[in-house]
Design a protein around this motif. Structure first.
Motif, short mmCIF file in Angstrom:
data_model
loop_
_atom_site.label_atom_id
_atom_site.label_comp_id
_atom_site.label_asym_id
_atom_site.label_seq_id
_atom_site.Cartn_x
_atom_site.Cartn_y
_atom_site.Cartn_z
N VAL A 42 0.85 -1.19 0.00
CA VAL A 42 0.00 0.00 0.00
C VAL A 42 0.89 1.24 0.00
N TYR A 43 0.68 2.11 -1.00
CA TYR A 43 1.36 3.40 -1.04
C TYR A 43 0.38 4.46 -0.57
N THR A 44 0.78 5.21 0.47
CA THR A 44 -0.02 6.36 0.90
C THR A 44 0.71 7.60 0.42
N VAL A 45 0.06 8.32 -0.50
CA VAL A 45 0.73 9.44 -1.17
C VAL A 45 0.00 10.74 -0.82
N VAL A 46 0.74 11.75 -0.32
CA VAL A 46 0.15 13.07 -0.13
C VAL A 46 0.48 13.88 -1.38
N LEU A 47 -0.57 14.29 -2.09
CA LEU A 47 -0.42 14.92 -3.41
C LEU A 47 -1.13 16.27 -3.44
N ASN A 48 -0.49 17.28 -4.03
CA ASN A 48 -1.16 18.55 -4.29
C ASN A 48 -1.86 18.47 -5.63
N ARG A 65 2.81 4.33 -14.62
CA ARG A 65 4.18 4.72 -14.93
C ARG A 65 5.21 4.15 -13.96
N GLU B 19 11.88 3.22 1.51
CA GLU B 19 11.17 2.88 0.28
C GLU B 19 10.18 4.00 -0.10
N THR B 23 10.34 6.35 -3.42
CA THR B 23 9.16 6.45 -4.29
C THR B 23 8.76 7.92 -4.47
N LEU B 26 11.16 9.59 -6.89
CA LEU B 26 10.93 9.18 -8.28
C LEU B 26 9.66 9.83 -8.84
N LEU B 27 8.61 9.91 -8.02
CA LEU B 27 7.36 10.52 -8.50
C LEU B 27 7.57 12.02 -8.76
N LEU B 30 9.18 12.52 -11.99
CA LEU B 30 8.23 12.32 -13.09
C LEU B 30 7.26 13.51 -13.22
N TYR B 32 5.20 14.86 -10.62
CA TYR B 32 4.04 14.90 -9.74
C TYR B 32 4.32 15.74 -8.50
N LYS B 33 3.30 16.51 -8.06
CA LYS B 33 3.46 17.38 -6.89
C LYS B 33 3.22 16.58 -5.61
N VAL B 34 4.16 15.68 -5.34
CA VAL B 34 4.03 14.78 -4.21
C VAL B 34 4.74 15.36 -2.99
N GLU B 35 4.06 15.33 -1.84
CA GLU B 35 4.71 15.82 -0.61
C GLU B 35 5.36 14.69 0.16
N LYS B 36 4.70 13.54 0.19
CA LYS B 36 5.19 12.45 1.03
C LYS B 36 4.63 11.12 0.55
N VAL B 37 5.40 10.07 0.70
CA VAL B 37 4.90 8.73 0.41
C VAL B 37 5.27 7.82 1.57
N ASN B 38 4.32 7.02 2.02
CA ASN B 38 4.62 5.95 2.99
C ASN B 38 4.22 4.62 2.36
N VAL B 39 4.99 3.60 2.69
CA VAL B 39 4.71 2.29 2.13
C VAL B 39 4.38 1.33 3.27
N SER B 40 3.30 0.59 3.12
CA SER B 40 3.02 -0.46 4.10
C SER B 40 2.71 -1.75 3.35
#
Lengths: 82, 82
Positions: A42-48, A65, B19, B23, B26-27, B30, B32-40
């Motif tokens: 599971v990826y939890t992504v905070v996105l604007n 991608r 991880e 991620t 990498l995003l 590419l 993407y306006k990503v602030e944070k990613v957590n993986v579980s």
């Protein structure tokens, strides 16, 4: 606006899951009556993003991608406003 | 009786998630306006047990003995009858 994407990536049925098989084997060795184990991520992504729709579209793109392998993975996307 | 255990293992807040960081990096590359990613990780376990209560107890044990690291991981268990 900030959105929380929850992206669960799991193997399509019929694809081998070596991590699941190893986990099942170890749990059996520990004495548990386990028949099968599958492992997904599971990826939890905070996105604007401008809107929930845009966030969903971006999440689909990210899966195609980077996060999932279209040949063997299935994914489920959930979008929540922060 | 067969039970489907769904066990989600994620890092406790404050623990580094390499991880997730990779991620996110990498995003961003590419575009993407990503602030944070957590993986579980989610383990789906098919288990033979006498009752739902026994299945739940076994799932807790599995987490403590194999699936989760009590120092840094948090886990959530859901039990469904097959």
């Amino acid at each position: 606006m900030k959105y929380h994407l929850r992206i669960e990536v799991c193997l399509k049925p019929g694809h081998s899951d070596p991590e699941g098989e190893t986990t099942a084997h170890l749990l059996k060795e520990l004495g548990y009556k386990v028949e099968k184990v599958n492992v997904s991520k599971v990826y939890t992504v905070v996105l604007n993003a401008e809107s929930r729709e845009e966030a969903k579209v971006k999440a689909e793109e990210m899966c195609k991608r980077l996060l999932a392998n279209p040949t063997k993975d299935h994914y489920v996307i959930t979008v929540d406003e922060k």
